[in-house]
Enzyme design. Structure first.
Site, PDB file in Angstrom:
ATOM      1  N   GLY A  61       0.786  -1.200   0.074  1.00 30.77           N
ATOM      2  CA  GLY A  61       0.116  -0.118  -0.107  1.00 30.77           C
ATOM      3  C   GLY A  61       0.850   1.316  -0.151  1.00 30.77           C
ATOM      4  O   GLY A  61       1.965   1.413  -0.164  1.00 30.77           O
ATOM      5  N   SER A  62       0.116   2.493   0.572  1.00 32.24           N
ATOM      6  CA  SER A  62       0.678   3.585   0.192  1.00 32.24           C
ATOM      7  C   SER A  62       2.106   3.792   0.861  1.00 32.24           C
ATOM      8  O   SER A  62       2.282   3.490   1.860  1.00 32.24           O
ATOM      9  CB  SER A  62      -0.561   4.755   0.839  1.00 32.24           C
ATOM     10  OG  SER A  62       0.346   5.868   1.327  1.00 32.24           O
ATOM     11  N   THR A  63       2.726   4.884   0.302  1.00 33.89           N
ATOM     12  CA  THR A  63       4.214   5.442   0.659  1.00 33.89           C
ATOM     13  C   THR A  63       4.029   6.030   1.730  1.00 33.89           C
ATOM     14  O   THR A  63       5.100   6.451   2.408  1.00 33.89           O
ATOM     15  CB  THR A  63       4.743   6.083  -0.699  1.00 33.89           C
ATOM     16  OG1 THR A  63       3.906   7.168  -0.871  1.00 33.89           O
ATOM     17  CG2 THR A  63       4.836   5.235  -1.729  1.00 33.89           C
ATOM     18  N   VAL A  64       3.044   6.483   2.432  1.00 41.67           N
ATOM     19  CA  VAL A  64       2.597   7.209   3.465  1.00 41.67           C
ATOM     20  C   VAL A  64       3.031   6.646   4.726  1.00 41.67           C
ATOM     21  O   VAL A  64       3.091   7.062   5.765  1.00 41.67           O
ATOM     22  CB  VAL A  64       1.432   8.128   3.469  1.00 41.67           C
ATOM     23  CG1 VAL A  64       1.400   9.140   4.594  1.00 41.67           C
ATOM     24  CG2 VAL A  64       1.335   9.092   2.339  1.00 41.67           C
ATOM     25  N   GLY A  65       2.936   5.124   4.614  1.00 39.78           N
ATOM     26  CA  GLY A  65       3.046   4.030   5.784  1.00 39.78           C
ATOM     27  C   GLY A  65       4.379   4.476   6.693  1.00 39.78           C
ATOM     28  O   GLY A  65       4.155   4.134   7.687  1.00 39.78           O
TER      29      GLY A  65
END
Lengths: 142, 396
Positions: A61-65
């Protein structure tokens, strides 16, 4: 039981195992305030990853993890250590910046060996990593 | 990993603490991914900008870097923030969020980022074929690789920051030509009615999941459709490059090698599209607003919308998202649209702002990417084609 692995972020900690056979997306998947998994249908939905030795295959999933891992640490609800089959950049950066010990590529099938709540010690040194697993006696009988 | 003398120097701490931290992390990631060396990058783009997404710990991380005097070594742009910096009060932003978001942007600007807040860096700066770059923001990564033929992996938000600080990225993944060859052929089965490219992209991502798909027989009307398609692929998969017949420069470059590869075929059927649709969209009759601009609208898209609505009434609430640059360079069009009651916001988007505060809970949009993220945030969402949306807006 002793399992060899690869060190990614050094450290030595001991805690209770929490196993997720599903990959984890920290952004959207884990509540940064409580450490509770909130992804619908996830095998850990409703379970807190706080202060566990968290074992899951890899991130998704998202690179904001990575930022969610920072938030978990700030709120004292981060896992004590992370064990992956294969770590990827989102998880690695989150762990480097927070100092959460991270190992991957365990040499034995960790999902067969370790069960939830087993005592797990992660020893991640510069050149070698070991995962030590023990089970409380009374649980053996269950 | 092989390191040059200057890279060794970065690691040693001789070039400052921020450079050392950045080098340590980039090299570590490179080692884990099996990179033999680093590659010099010419450009960076950073995601994870909205305070809604990164929170206090994200802000503290950026402040730590500023304190260590971190500076970007390459031209660096950033993703949209949590609100429009000129119309924040209209978006019902409270002063706490306002202050925190400003500090996030301040930190990045201090490190040398251009204050262009856009998820479509490929439209606000010039990137060339074959250039090595470090972009986060999945739709931008897919566009750079698939349409321009520049080379970037799907970098995580903080990783792109570290790569921008040392001007280097691990030489691995899509930076290497051999990893830019297709490994699956995707066919979109003969479907009579017109299908939304966004939905096809979403279904493709769900089915293919990773690797480099080669799409042969799907017709795009224009690059805007490609944009919506790629953004959807980015939302439903970890794919960073799609080879599109007639569009992707890598297909030309590698055509001889590709001809020799025996590719597995995957078909996307009507059932797959229906399945994808059911995940991110539902039929809605009454909605609060219609939203366009995920990814950010280009000047050309804005012109088209203006052209369609110019001689028509705007009967429903229509909200557009684009970059500050597009707004400023098209001020007349923006003014005319606003006079018709269309709301236009820059610096932000429907996904990273808080549209609930703008009275929106049920909405119609044309972006499968936004449909996915907004559904996850608890909104009721319906996906329609842009033409249809504009017709409904104008009461046709």
């Amino acid at each position: 039981m002793k399992i060899k692995a690869r060190t990614i972020v050094e450290g030595q900690v001991e805690g209770k195992a929490l196993i997720s056979k599903d990959p984890i997306s920290f952004y959207g998947g884990v509540d940064p305030e409580t450490g509770i998994v909130r992804e619908k249908g996830h095998s850990l939905e409703g379970v807190s990853i706080a202060n566990k030795i968290l074992i899951f295959p890899y991130g998704k999933g998202s690179t904001v993890g990575s930022y969610v891992i920072l938030a978990l640490a700030k709120n004292n609800v981060a896992p004590k250590a992370i064990i992956n089959l294969e770590s990827e950049p989102i998880i690695i950066i989150g762990c480097i910046l927070t100092g959460i010990p991270l190992v991957d590529r365990p040499e034995k099938n960790i999902f067969d060996i370790v069960k939830d709540d087993d005592n797990v010690k992660v020893i991640a040194r510069k050149d070698s990593a070991y995962i030590l697993v023990s089970r409380d006696k009374f649980r053996e009988k269950l | 990993m092989f390191l040059t003398r200057i890279e060794e120097k970065m690691l040693s701490g001789n070039m400052g603490e921020a450079v050392q931290l950045a080098a340590r992390i980039v090299v570590k990631i490179g080692d884990v991914l099996g990179a033999e060396r680093l590659v010099t990058i010419e450009d960076a783009h950073i995601s994870g900008i909205s305070f809604k997404n990164i929170g206090d710990s994200g802000l503290e991380f950026l402040m730590m870097l500023v304190e260590k005097n971190a500076k970007f070594k390459v031209p660096t742009t950033i993703n949209p923030a949590g609100f429009d910096f000129k119309k924040w009060s209209k978006m019902k932003i409270d002063s706490y969020f306002l202050e925190k978001q400003k500090r996030v942007i301040d930190c990045l600007v201090k490190m040398g980022a251009k204050p262009i807040l856009s998820c479509t860096p490929y439209e606000v700066k010039r990137i060339k074929y074959g250039q090595h770059i470090a972009w986060s923001e999945s739709n931008a990564v897919l566009y750079a690789n698939s349409v321009i033929g520049a080379r970037t992996n799907r970098e995580g938000g903080p990783l792109a920051i570290f790569e921008a600080i040392i001007g280097r990225a691990p030489y691995t993944g899509l930076h290497l030509n051999e990893n830019r060859l297709p490994n699956v052929l995707v066919q979109i089965s003969d479907i009579k009615e017109k299908v939304s490219p966004a939905l096809v992209g979403y279904a493709l991502g769900m089915i293919v999941k990773k690797g480099v798909p080669y799409v042969k027989n799907f017709y795009f009307k224009d690059l805007n459709e490609v944009k919506l398609f790629l953004a959807a692929v980015g939302a439903s998969s970890s794919i960073g490059l799609v080879l599109l017949e007639g569009i992707s420069p890598d297909l030309l470059r590698n055509r001889r090698r590709i001809r020799k590869i025996k590719l597995n075929k995957v078909e996307i059927t009507k059932d797959d599209l229906e399945n994808a649709y059911s995940k991110i969209s539902r039929e809605l009759t009454n909605v609060d607003a219609f939203l366009l601009g995920c990814p950010h609208l280009s000047a050309e898209e804005l012109e088209k919308i203006h052209g369609f609505l110019r001689k028509r009434n705007v009967e429903k609430r229509l909200i557009l998202f684009t970059s500050r640059q597009v707004i400023e360079e098209n001020s007349k069009i923006v003014e005319e649209l606003e006079n018709k009651g269309v709301e236009i916001y820059g610096d932000t988007c429907m996904v990273v702002s808080d549209i609930r505060k703008m009275g929106i809970k049920r909405l119609i949009l044309d972006s499968a990417k936004a449909a996915y993220y907004l559904t996850a945030q608890g909104y009721e969402v319906s996906l329609l084609d842009r033409e249809e949306i504009l017709r409904i807006i104008s009461g046709e």
